[in-house]
Design an enzyme around this catalytic site. Structure first.
Site, short mmCIF file in Angstrom:
data_model
loop_
_atom_site.label_atom_id
_atom_site.label_comp_id
_atom_site.label_asym_id
_atom_site.label_seq_id
_atom_site.Cartn_x
_atom_site.Cartn_y
_atom_site.Cartn_z
N HIS A 30 0.79 -1.24 0.00
CA HIS A 30 0.00 0.00 0.00
C HIS A 30 0.82 1.29 0.00
O HIS A 30 0.73 2.11 -0.91
CB HIS A 30 -0.90 0.04 1.24
C1 BDR Z 1 -2.68 0.69 5.49
O1 BDR Z 1 -2.85 0.19 6.82
C2 BDR Z 1 -1.61 -0.19 7.35
O2 BDR Z 1 -1.70 -1.43 7.97
C3 BDR Z 1 -0.62 -0.17 6.22
O3 BDR Z 1 0.66 0.22 6.68
C4 BDR Z 1 -1.20 0.83 5.27
O4 BDR Z 1 -0.80 2.14 5.60
C5 BDR Z 1 -3.39 -0.25 4.54
O5 BDR Z 1 -4.75 -0.33 4.85
#
Ligand code: BDR
Ligand code: CA
Length: 320
Positions: A249
């Site tokens: 992400h």
């Molecule tokens: C987001 O949530 C976190 O767990 C990850 O680092 C990312 O920023 C994804 O939903």
């Protein structure tokens, strides 16, 4: 036509809760010295508690060889709601697949929120970009304390939200928005220019065995570390969503800053649900302009997955 003399590096602060994908994003950013003038890393509680996100940010800085970049610790909890963490996805230390240890260099003296107030408050108008890789608590607190600092911000690029994809923490909410929707609302209400990099796009930019092998084959420490992190990190999402690979992400925020043409999206009106109940933390992107309300948020919806992994590999190759 633009020429090399017109090129201005992005004046950048990364706000983050490392976190496996946050560390990949940090390494990618630290390897991009020409395009990104990284002023500071600010940390927030999110994937794990603040002491661990701050330790992991310092580890990433060490691995990126950028000891001159200060790391400021910020908010230890969200504005209003009960804290939540994502240890089930990122592991107890917030960083799966690699040895975690105490880095050599300490945190910077002072608090991330004060740093944001001072830095944004004294910046040239609309000059600083914030890569927002976790809950938006630090910037929200800074904006509450000193609303005028919004003038120093060029744009905030948020990893967060979900519209077409559905949520990854509730049926409709993405983790970063669910972890502190009130903070996201403060940032949205400030009127700052916003780019959202939601699950709609990050769930299309997926690892594969070939892409992980491409990273391992770099043969340097950064490649080994990112391969180790991702190989472990993607397992839960692949299993849970039945995806052929896993998302990275937060690194898409950095990729968007470096190569916006890898992504596509649309200016939309964005609503954030802060009401208690089943839609708490949901983001509603008015993709078809149904509300008639002003479209002020660039909402990314698609991305070039191989282009992303080629860029990531190219940047990691520059590190030790
Ligand atoms: C987001 O949530 C976190 O767990 C990850 O680092 C990312 O920023 C994804 O939903
Ligand atoms: Ca994150």
């Amino acid at each position: 036509m633009a020429n090399a003399a017109d090129f201005q590096p992005v004046d950048l602060i990364i706000d983050t809760d490392p976190g496996a994908d946050d560390v990949v994003a940090l390494l990618m950013a630290m390897a991009s010295r020409d395009e990104l003038k990284l002023r500071a890393i600010t940390t927030v509680a999110g994937n794990v508690r603040l002491d661990k996100t701050s330790r992991n940010a310092r580890l990433a800085r060490e691995w990126g060889g950028r000891q001159e970049v200060p790391v400021y610790a910020g908010a230890p909890r969200p504005l209003v709601r009960t804290p939540i963490y994502a240890e089930n996805v990122h592991g107890a230390e917030g960083l799966p697949g690699v040895p975690v240890y105490e880095p050599a260099a300490p945190l910077a003296a002072g608090n991330a929120v004060d740093y944001l107030v001072e830095t944004l408050g004294s910046a040239e108008p609309q000059s600083i970009t914030i890569a927002m890789l976790g809950p938006q608590t630090n910037l929200a607190l800074a904006l509450i304390k000193a609303p005028e600092i919004v003038h120093g911000i060029n744009q905030v690029v948020v990893m967060g939200g979900a519209h077409f994809n559905g949520g990854n923490i509730t049926p409709v909410a993405e983790f970063n928005l669910f972890a502190d929707p009130h903070a996201a609302q403060v940032v949205l209400d400030s009127g700052v220019r916003l780019v959202y990099v939601p699950l709609d796009v990050t769930h299309k930019v997926l690892t594969s065995e070939a892409r992980l092998a491409q990273i391992a084959a770099l043969g340097n420490r950064a490649g080994q570390l990112v391969h180790g992190i991702l190989d472990e990190y993607v397992k839960a999402d692949m299993l849970h969503y039945g995806l052929p690979g896993g998302p990275v992400h937060d690194a898409s925020v950095i990729a968007w800053l470096l190569r916006p043409r890898l992504f596509s999206g649309r200016e939309v009106h964005l609503s954030i649900d802060t009401r208690e109940g089943p839609t708490f933390g949901q983001t509603i992107a008015d993709w078809y302009g149904k509300t008639g309300l002003p479209s002020r948020v660039l909402w990314l919806q698609d991305g070039d997955a191989q282009g992303f992994f080629d860029l990531l590999s190219e940047r990691l190759a520059r590190l030790a």
